[in-house]
Design an enzyme around this catalytic site. Sequence first.
Site, mmCIF file in Angstrom:
data_model
loop_
_atom_site.group_PDB
_atom_site.id
_atom_site.type_symbol
_atom_site.label_atom_id
_atom_site.label_comp_id
_atom_site.label_asym_id
_atom_site.label_seq_id
_atom_site.Cartn_x
_atom_site.Cartn_y
_atom_site.Cartn_z
ATOM 1 N N LEU A 14 0.847 -1.201 0.000
ATOM 2 C CA LEU A 14 0.000 0.000 0.000
ATOM 3 C C LEU A 14 0.877 1.244 0.000
ATOM 4 C CD1 LEU A 14 -2.357 -1.351 2.796
ATOM 5 C CD2 LEU A 14 -3.020 -1.009 0.405
ATOM 6 N N HIS A 15 0.735 2.075 -1.013
ATOM 7 C CA HIS A 15 1.517 3.311 -0.995
ATOM 8 C C HIS A 15 0.901 4.468 -1.773
ATOM 9 C CE1 HIS A 15 2.934 1.569 -4.835
ATOM 10 N NE2 HIS A 15 3.156 2.816 -5.205
ATOM 11 N N ARG A 16 -0.276 4.272 -2.404
ATOM 12 C CA ARG A 16 -0.846 5.381 -3.191
ATOM 13 C C ARG A 16 -1.235 6.532 -2.279
ATOM 14 N NH1 ARG A 16 1.059 4.986 -7.767
ATOM 15 N NH2 ARG A 16 1.079 2.808 -8.289
#
Length: 359
Positions: A204-206
């Site tokens: 998860l990094h957006r």
Amino acid sequence: MSDFVAHVTGARPNFPKAAPVIRALDALGVSQQLVHTGQHYDEHMSEVFFRQLGLPEPDIDLGVGSDTHARQTAAIMTGLEDLFTARQPAVVVVYGDVNSTVAAALVASKMQVPLAHVEAGLRSFDMTMPEEINRLVTDRLSDLLFATSPDAVAHLGTEGVHAEKIHFVGNPMIDTLLTNLDRFDNDAARGAQGLTSRYVVATLHRPSNVDDPADAQALTKAMHGVADQVDVLLPLHPRGRARLEAAGLFDHPGMRVIEPLGYVEFLGLVRGADAVVTDSGGVQEETTILGVPCMTLRPNTERPITITHGTNRLVTRESLPQVMEECLAAGRAESWPIPPLWDGHAGERIATVLADQVG
Ligand code: UD1
Ligand code: UDP
């Protein structure tokens, strides 16, 4: 004297895309320069890929580091302008959709150095994504556009790019996956993480998921809904760590949050996972080839071929726990279609076109 190809890389997803192109150009005897902008710099976000993928040491590291979009892009641009002024490449190759990509595209095109974009034509049609802006600008400026899927070719045509500039070559990230397939040892990867039962891998990094505290809270609720059902291993990108920790993401006995993994270890885990939850671009593609069910926590994807041909589906934070329950009950598909030309030879196709630019 313009007798070499310059590759501009800088962020984690650039490295598996560049590796097969560099290798194939080497095989053709073409001189190359590898530039690292320094956009990513932690050992596990950068150096580990060079080591594991057999990439040569960068000839130049601009060392720009993290900053706002404008400052980071500007620092890369001034560094590259100096570099290309000192020694002008025959062609500059950029990869994907990160700030290093668009910065290099702006510099090369203003210096009238031919520009090649690997992974051209992908569109999410979501202008709130910084990557969509980077894609549009880079493609508009590029002289050679290497597309990974037929939809990407169609987008470029719709936008008025002349057909002779577009090369449908397949997917170099999948070249890297297939080259390294035998190294993705699931038993070793599970053992290293102490995983004994079914598990899900997450990344998860957006910005849309991790930047805003309210989004981080909603994401935490969704991920805890998954961790209620199955162990979750999350090698967490540094971007969202502080906000997700503050939102309580780590506080669930089924959630295992670790540092980002090396490429071989990561795909070793993905290969044997019951499912993947992600907002990554590349992971949608890798799960498509590995046949691992992928739940993408985004309202759209610039990679629709991973849905039509692969194992990917879009989910919301609200729908994720239920979709996961159904997925765990259904198990993996026995067979699924593979996107055209995702066959391990994209790097060679790209190198053949690039070699014509040199000398
Ligand atoms: C960038 C790309 C994104 C890509 C992602 C892949 C842009 C606009 N975005 O997002 O498209 O999916 O890389 O991973 O180019 N940080 C570290 N160590 C590092 C690198 C970053 O701690 O080695 C932290 C810093 O706090 C930094 C933050 O991560 O401010 C964000 O890094 P940045 O490169 O700006 O964007 P990403 O979110 O990594
Ligand atoms: N990846 C990795 N270790 C991790 C997470 C991802 O090696 O802990 C790899 C993944 O296999 C893929 C690439 O990083 O090859 C994707 O990068 P990322 O998700 O950061 O960027 P995106 O594709 O979203 O731009």
